[in-house]
Design a protein around this motif. Structure first.
Motif, PDB file in Angstrom:
ATOM      1  N   ALA A   1      25.396  44.131  40.788  1.00 24.16           N
ATOM      2  CA  ALA A   1      26.967  43.260  40.866  1.00 24.16           C
ATOM      3  C   ALA A   1      26.562  42.128  39.634  1.00 24.16           C
ATOM      4  O   ALA A   1      27.503  41.850  38.890  1.00 24.16           O
ATOM      5  N   GLU A   2      25.604  41.494  39.435  1.00 23.12           N
ATOM      6  CA  GLU A   2      25.314  40.627  38.518  1.00 23.12           C
ATOM      7  C   GLU A   2      25.437  41.100  37.209  1.00 23.12           C
ATOM      8  O   GLU A   2      26.249  41.006  36.250  1.00 23.12           O
ATOM      9  N   ALA A   3      24.725  42.436  36.848  1.00 24.40           N
ATOM     10  CA  ALA A   3      25.027  43.086  35.477  1.00 24.40           C
ATOM     11  C   ALA A   3      26.097  43.688  35.603  1.00 24.40           C
ATOM     12  O   ALA A   3      26.606  43.463  34.366  1.00 24.40           O
ATOM     13  N   PHE A   4      26.889  44.088  36.244  1.00 22.38           N
ATOM     14  CA  PHE A   4      28.191  44.390  36.192  1.00 22.38           C
ATOM     15  C   PHE A   4      29.207  43.439  35.777  1.00 22.38           C
ATOM     16  O   PHE A   4      29.920  43.458  34.950  1.00 22.38           O
ATOM     17  N   GLN A   5      29.089  42.131  36.605  1.00 19.99           N
ATOM     18  CA  GLN A   5      29.978  40.955  36.144  1.00 19.99           C
ATOM     19  C   GLN A   5      29.587  40.426  34.874  1.00 19.99           C
ATOM     20  O   GLN A   5      30.560  40.124  34.143  1.00 19.99           O
ATOM     21  N   THR A   6      28.335  40.434  34.441  1.00 21.25           N
ATOM     22  CA  THR A   6      28.014  39.953  33.288  1.00 21.25           C
ATOM     23  C   THR A   6      28.504  40.902  31.997  1.00 21.25           C
ATOM     24  O   THR A   6      29.224  40.370  31.089  1.00 21.25           O
ATOM     25  N   ALA A   7      28.430  42.131  32.149  1.00 20.38           N
ATOM     26  CA  ALA A   7      28.927  43.018  31.294  1.00 20.38           C
ATOM     27  C   ALA A   7      30.666  43.078  31.196  1.00 20.38           C
ATOM     28  O   ALA A   7      31.153  43.129  30.176  1.00 20.38           O
ATOM     29  N   ARG A   8      31.176  43.018  32.310  1.00 21.71           N
ATOM     30  CA  ARG A   8      32.642  42.863  32.493  1.00 21.71           C
ATOM     31  C   ARG A   8      32.930  41.422  31.621  1.00 21.71           C
ATOM     32  O   ARG A   8      33.963  41.495  30.697  1.00 21.71           O
ATOM     33  N   ARG A   9      32.407  40.451  31.691  1.00 20.49           N
ATOM     34  CA  ARG A   9      32.646  39.140  31.246  1.00 20.49           C
ATOM     35  C   ARG A   9      32.635  39.195  29.766  1.00 20.49           C
ATOM     36  O   ARG A   9      33.304  38.594  28.649  1.00 20.49           O
ATOM     37  N   GLU A  10      31.474  39.916  29.223  1.00 17.58           N
ATOM     38  CA  GLU A  10      31.056  40.058  27.860  1.00 17.58           C
ATOM     39  C   GLU A  10      32.397  40.804  26.975  1.00 17.58           C
ATOM     40  O   GLU A  10      32.647  40.680  25.994  1.00 17.58           O
ATOM     41  N   ARG A  11      32.645  42.073  27.705  1.00 20.32           N
ATOM     42  CA  ARG A  11      33.672  42.977  27.169  1.00 20.32           C
ATOM     43  C   ARG A  11      35.217  42.158  27.153  1.00 20.32           C
ATOM     44  O   ARG A  11      35.793  42.301  26.308  1.00 20.32           O
TER      45      ARG A  11
ATOM     46  N   LEU B   1      32.444  49.043  45.213  1.00 17.37           N
ATOM     47  CA  LEU B   1      31.556  47.940  45.579  1.00 17.37           C
ATOM     48  C   LEU B   1      31.386  46.870  44.373  1.00 17.37           C
ATOM     49  O   LEU B   1      31.475  45.806  44.709  1.00 17.37           O
ATOM     50  N   LEU B   2      30.976  47.405  43.450  1.00 19.74           N
ATOM     51  CA  LEU B   2      30.603  46.793  42.212  1.00 19.74           C
ATOM     52  C   LEU B   2      31.919  45.932  41.773  1.00 19.74           C
ATOM     53  O   LEU B   2      31.794  44.676  41.039  1.00 19.74           O
ATOM     54  N   ARG B   3      33.132  46.352  42.052  1.00 19.48           N
ATOM     55  CA  ARG B   3      34.375  45.735  41.427  1.00 19.48           C
ATOM     56  C   ARG B   3      35.037  44.794  42.482  1.00 19.48           C
ATOM     57  O   ARG B   3      35.967  44.255  41.947  1.00 19.48           O
ATOM     58  N   LEU B   4      34.291  44.632  43.655  1.00 19.43           N
ATOM     59  CA  LEU B   4      34.961  43.627  44.456  1.00 19.43           C
ATOM     60  C   LEU B   4      34.994  42.170  43.815  1.00 19.43           C
ATOM     61  O   LEU B   4      34.207  41.971  43.017  1.00 19.43           O
TER      62      LEU B   4
END
Length: 190
Positions: free
Chosen positions: A167-177, A36-39
């Motif tokens: 989803a917002e936290a996941f996408q923010t962490a992904r952008r930072e990585r 779900l979060l990786r969509l």
């Protein structure tokens, strides 16, 4: 076939794996959470689609949940795959609880207007559901339909808030990585 079992599972083994996943429910739920979060999409579209799916899973429209979730996801500008994942909350293991909750909630709401359905025994409900006549089914479907509205609103609202922030936290962490990796990659070239 490339990924086929050498010895196919028998029916009872398939049923066992369906009711209890091989590696447990916790792992299965974590997997679907990650899916779900990786969509792709904004946190709003993912959360709106998932909330629409959850809300529609609470309705008594068995067999039409997936079709309705496509339409609802389109109307709320939500992610269709997130809506499908939300709709899977309604499954053979959870439907008895959902139906009981919607039926009782509908009876309470109808009771406020003096139209409560007083046939609450399991035998009467089962008899009414198994007969073909719409006249016999309507006294069961009406409270379920009315009771599903507040339950769908609450479940959809809670799931929207939870999925939006996740989803917002996941996408923010992904952008930072990705930004850190990009800096490391470009920093090593120069």
């Amino acid at each position: 076939m490339l990924f086929r079992r050498r010895h196919p599972l028998r029916l009872h083994q398939k049923l066992n794996h369906f009711l209890w996943p091989k590696r447990g429910w916790g792992r299965a739920l974590r997997y679907y959470g990650k899916r779900l979060l990786r969509l792709s999409g904004t946190p709003h579209s993912i959360a709106a689609g998932f909330a629409a799916g959850i809300a529609l899973a609470m309705t008594p429209f068995i067999g039409f949940h997936y079709l309705l979730c496509f339409v609802a996801a389109f109307l709320v500008r939500g992610n269709v795959l997130a809506a499908v994942l939300g709709t899977t909350i309604g499954n053979p293991l959870t439907f008895p609880f959902i139906w009981f909750a919607t039926y009782e909630t509908g009876n309470v709401i109808l009771g406020w207007f003096g139209r409560a359905n007083h046939s609450k025994t399991a035998e009467e409900l089962t008899h009414r559901l198994l007969t073909d006549s719409f006249h016999n089914i309507w006294p069961v479907i009406e409270p379920m339909l009315i009771g599903s509205i507040p339950i769908a609103i609450v479940a959809g609202g809670i799931s929207y808030i939870a999925v939006f922030f996740a989803a917002e936290a996941f996408q923010t962490a992904r952008r930072e990585r990705f930004a850190i990796r990009r800096r490391q990659l470009h920093g090593s070239r120069f």
